[in-house]
Design a protein around this motif. Structure first.
Motif, PDB file in Angstrom:
ATOM      1  N   GLY A 223      43.679  30.209  32.136  1.00 62.84           N
ATOM      2  CA  GLY A 223      42.284  30.215  32.532  1.00 62.84           C
ATOM      3  C   GLY A 223      42.000  31.519  33.249  1.00 62.84           C
ATOM      4  N   GLY A 224      40.731  31.803  33.450  1.00 63.56           N
ATOM      5  CA  GLY A 224      40.368  33.051  34.112  1.00 63.56           C
ATOM      6  C   GLY A 224      39.670  33.991  33.147  1.00 63.56           C
ATOM      7  N   ASP A 225      38.785  34.820  33.701  1.00 63.81           N
ATOM      8  CA  ASP A 225      37.986  35.753  32.908  1.00 63.81           C
ATOM      9  C   ASP A 225      38.420  37.189  33.160  1.00 63.81           C
ATOM     10  N   GLY A 226      37.923  38.082  32.310  1.00 68.45           N
ATOM     11  CA  GLY A 226      38.144  39.500  32.557  1.00 68.45           C
ATOM     12  C   GLY A 226      37.302  39.967  33.724  1.00 68.45           C
ATOM     13  N   VAL A 227      35.976  39.906  33.565  1.00 72.99           N
ATOM     14  CA  VAL A 227      35.038  40.247  34.636  1.00 72.99           C
ATOM     15  C   VAL A 227      34.094  39.071  34.817  1.00 72.99           C
ATOM     16  N   ASN A 228      34.095  38.472  35.999  1.00 75.58           N
ATOM     17  CA  ASN A 228      33.318  37.269  36.285  1.00 75.58           C
ATOM     18  C   ASN A 228      32.417  37.560  37.470  1.00 75.58           C
ATOM     19  N   VAL A 229      31.101  37.628  37.233  1.00 74.11           N
ATOM     20  CA  VAL A 229      30.171  37.910  38.323  1.00 74.11           C
ATOM     21  C   VAL A 229      29.355  36.670  38.631  1.00 74.11           C
ATOM     22  N   LYS A 230      29.004  36.523  39.909  1.00 75.17           N
ATOM     23  CA  LYS A 230      28.370  35.309  40.407  1.00 75.17           C
ATOM     24  C   LYS A 230      27.010  35.611  41.035  1.00 75.17           C
ATOM     25  N   SER A 231      26.573  34.715  41.917  1.00 73.66           N
ATOM     26  CA  SER A 231      25.218  34.746  42.474  1.00 73.66           C
ATOM     27  C   SER A 231      24.924  36.052  43.205  1.00 73.66           C
ATOM     28  N   GLY A 232      23.828  36.697  42.815  1.00 77.40           N
ATOM     29  CA  GLY A 232      23.403  37.902  43.498  1.00 77.40           C
ATOM     30  C   GLY A 232      24.092  39.160  43.029  1.00 77.40           C
ATOM     31  N   ALA A 233      24.817  39.099  41.906  1.00 77.17           N
ATOM     32  CA  ALA A 233      25.459  40.295  41.353  1.00 77.17           C
ATOM     33  C   ALA A 233      24.529  40.930  40.326  1.00 77.17           C
ATOM     34  N   VAL A 234      24.342  42.237  40.431  1.00 78.20           N
ATOM     35  CA  VAL A 234      23.423  42.955  39.544  1.00 78.20           C
ATOM     36  C   VAL A 234      24.100  44.235  39.073  1.00 78.20           C
ATOM     37  N   GLY A 235      24.161  44.437  37.756  1.00 84.80           N
ATOM     38  CA  GLY A 235      24.761  45.670  37.277  1.00 84.80           C
ATOM     39  C   GLY A 235      25.056  45.655  35.791  1.00 84.80           C
ATOM     40  N   ASP A 236      25.927  46.576  35.382  1.00 89.71           N
ATOM     41  CA  ASP A 236      26.235  46.812  33.982  1.00 89.71           C
ATOM     42  C   ASP A 236      27.717  46.631  33.692  1.00 89.71           C
ATOM     43  N   MET A 237      28.010  46.048  32.515  1.00 90.57           N
ATOM     44  CA  MET A 237      29.351  46.006  31.958  1.00 90.57           C
ATOM     45  C   MET A 237      29.254  46.656  30.581  1.00 90.57           C
ATOM     46  N   ALA A 238      29.806  47.846  30.426  1.00 91.50           N
ATOM     47  CA  ALA A 238      29.609  48.576  29.185  1.00 91.50           C
ATOM     48  C   ALA A 238      30.847  49.379  28.808  1.00 91.50           C
ATOM     49  N   TYR A 239      31.081  49.480  27.507  1.00 91.72           N
ATOM     50  CA  TYR A 239      32.158  50.283  26.939  1.00 91.72           C
ATOM     51  C   TYR A 239      33.547  49.836  27.398  1.00 91.72           C
ATOM     52  N   ASN A 240      33.684  48.550  27.689  1.00 92.88           N
ATOM     53  CA  ASN A 240      34.986  48.010  28.066  1.00 92.88           C
ATOM     54  C   ASN A 240      35.700  47.463  26.832  1.00 92.88           C
ATOM     55  N   LEU A 241      37.024  47.620  26.813  1.00 99.57           N
ATOM     56  CA  LEU A 241      37.876  47.033  25.782  1.00 99.57           C
ATOM     57  C   LEU A 241      38.588  45.840  26.398  1.00 99.57           C
ATOM     58  N   CYS A 242      38.355  44.650  25.841  1.00101.40           N
ATOM     59  CA  CYS A 242      38.940  43.419  26.363  1.00101.40           C
ATOM     60  C   CYS A 242      39.809  42.797  25.279  1.00101.40           C
ATOM     61  N   VAL A 243      41.109  42.679  25.543  1.00102.44           N
ATOM     62  CA  VAL A 243      42.041  42.136  24.566  1.00102.44           C
ATOM     63  C   VAL A 243      42.759  40.939  25.176  1.00102.44           C
ATOM     64  N   GLY A 244      42.664  39.798  24.541  1.00104.41           N
ATOM     65  CA  GLY A 244      43.449  38.639  24.933  1.00104.41           C
ATOM     66  C   GLY A 244      43.063  38.007  26.248  1.00104.41           C
ATOM     67  N   SER A 245      41.788  38.019  26.620  1.00109.00           N
ATOM     68  CA  SER A 245      41.369  37.321  27.840  1.00109.00           C
ATOM     69  C   SER A 245      41.539  35.816  27.641  1.00109.00           C
ATOM     70  N   ALA A 246      41.938  35.094  28.709  1.00103.86           N
ATOM     71  CA  ALA A 246      42.190  33.661  28.588  1.00103.86           C
ATOM     72  C   ALA A 246      40.916  32.899  28.286  1.00103.86           C
TER      73      ALA A 246
END
Length: 484
Positions: A223-246
């Protein structure tokens, strides 16, 4: 004649000054590495309160937990190797900065050497990536800035011991790779690598952030994510390579009420074989995920053999009325993958196929010819999403539209499960020039543009924003995008 000679002498002197000036201006003067506070000796065992500058090219060793106190800064110059003892943590109450470079990256990880077990099909129970060696970088609400560039962060996820309790964690809890939680603070992760963790690699509970051009491998054990953002998070996730996240590779949620709505733009990311170490029957896990009141924009993403495609969650519901998405490219080796390009009930997803997606959804595959308006859900009188149970047949998509990576076989060869390949290894996920994913994205700023929420303007510290690119995924044919 005398006057003419004087004139010629003056002109010659002027030309010589000009040439000297040009020669001087053509010399490249290197900028010395940034220094904040006192320099730290590499021979000093690190434990307790630490501040100042770790010097370029030096190796430092943590013999105990270290704390960066409120008002203090710890800076790592390029080429620093920070060795962390088993079970130890970096606790940030002030500011943490790691300024590696492409030619001289930084490293934060175990004080011992691990052999990466990235062979195809290597059993997860024996995989060194999930050893949970240390407890990561944990930031208190007083932490105003974390700025990490060109840095390796490896083998996190250890359980917290009884004698150390970062905010929100108890003894025995597994750790995130990096935890940030200041709603007024700034978080930057650029051009970096995160390899192996037990839970989320990155957890941003609140704050302004930029997560760009990074590589995430083997994030999450079961279990678990690569990038996990919660309440009040503001921004960008771009040009990331994600391999084999659970579970999810990139996720946005707003489980708690704040004055700031979670707002995340996810664009030009590449997702490979994600979601297979999470067996949640509701479809939680695969590539991109929005839920619990979060909103954002999702475009130009390349999703290959992931368990679930773009998932706009309905229980608890994302802010579907303020979501924008399209121009996403999906590929699947099998029917089970292709049937989940658009998650269907009982996955509690309300993702709507878009005519700009690849492959292009058609009325032949989708029973409802006006799928773009009513497929899977419609809005009731109160504006809530209500399921329209109209499953589709993904058989026409199977093994169609191979994106033609430089070096990665599709269909995937020599595997029993898609989770058997969960790291970059010797693969190359750049696109060949003849890729059908080339030029299929959008750069229209009316559709997708970075939020650029981070409020750092210092030239040494500010984020470097890469604008949306026309080639699907994190690698652009012009050489821009992810640089790994």
């Amino acid at each position: 004649m005398k006057t003419k000679n004087i004139y010629l002498c003056i002109m010659g002197f002027a030309v010589s000054l000009l040439l000297a000036s040009c020669a001087k201006n053509s010399v490249s003067v290197s900028t010395p590495p940034l220094v904040i506070g006192q320099t730290i000796s590499a021979g000093t065992p690190l434990s307790g309160s630490v501040k100042g500058t770790m010097l370029s090219g030096q190796t430092y060793t943590m013999t105990g937990n270290i704390t960066i106190n409120q008002g203090d800064t710890l800076l790592m110059q390029p080429g620093v190797h920070l060795k962390v003892g088993r079970g130890l943590t970096i606790l940030v109450k002030g500011v943490f900065i790691s300024l590696g470079t492409k030619d001289n990256p930084n490293y934060i990880g175990p004080d011992k050497t691990f052999t990466k077990t990235d062979q195809v099909g290597y059993p997860i129970q024996s995989d060194s990536a999930y050893c949970g060696y240390w407890t990561g970088i944990n930031c208190e609400p007083t932490c105003t800035l974390v700025d990490i560039k060109w840095t390796h962060i490896d083998y996190t996820g250890a359980s917290f011991p009884a004698n150390f309790f970062p905010t929100g964690k108890s003894a025995g809890d597994t750790s995130f790779g990096l935890y940030f939680q200041n709603i007024n603070g700034n978080f930057i992760l650029e051009d970096s690598w995160m390899y192996g963790c037990i839970d989320d690699a990155i957890r941003i509970s609140a704050g302004k952030f930029e997560v760009m051009r990074n590589t995430f491998e083997k994030c999450g054990y079961t279990g678990g994510d690569g990038v996990n953002v919660k309440s009040g998070a503001v921004g960008d996730m771009a040009y990331n390579l994600c391999v084999g996240s659970a579970t999810n590779a990139t996720k946005a949620a707003m489980p708690n009420s704040t004055n700031v709505q979670t707002n995340v733009n996810m664009y030009n990311n590449t997702y490979i074989n994600c979601g297979y170490r999470q067996s949640d029957p509701t479809g939680r896990g695969g590539s991109l995920n929005y839920e619990s009141g979060a909103k954002g924009e999702a475009y130009n993403n390349l999703i290959v053999n992931c368990r679930v495609g773009l998932r706009i969650h309905n229980n608890p519901a994302a802010d579907v009325q303020h979501m924008k998405y399209g121009y996403n490219y999906s590929y699947g080796d099998s029917l089970s993958v292709c049937d989940m390009f658009y998650p269907v009930p009982p996955t509690t997803s309300v993702t709507v196929p878009q005519p700009t997606d690849v492959p292009i959804p058609t009325s032949t595959i989708f029973p409802d010819s006006i799928y773009s308006a009513t497929y899977l859900y419609q809005l009731d009188a109160s504006g809530n999403a209500v399921h329209m149970v109209k499953p589709y047949d993904g058989s026409s998509f199977v093994q169609k539209g191979n994106p033609l990576f430089v070096n990665f076989p599709l269909p995937e060869q020599g595997i029993t499960r898609l989770s058997d390949i969960s790291a970059v290894g010797n693969y190359n996920f750049r696109l060949q020039s003849s890729s059908p994913a080339a030029g299929k994205g959008t750069t229209d700023p009316a559709l997708i543009a970075p939020i650029e929420a981070v409020q750092i303007t210092n030239a040494n510290l500010k984020p470097t924003i890469t604008m949306p690119g026309a080639d699907m995924g994190c690698y652009q044919l012009d050489g821009s995008g992810n640089q790994h």
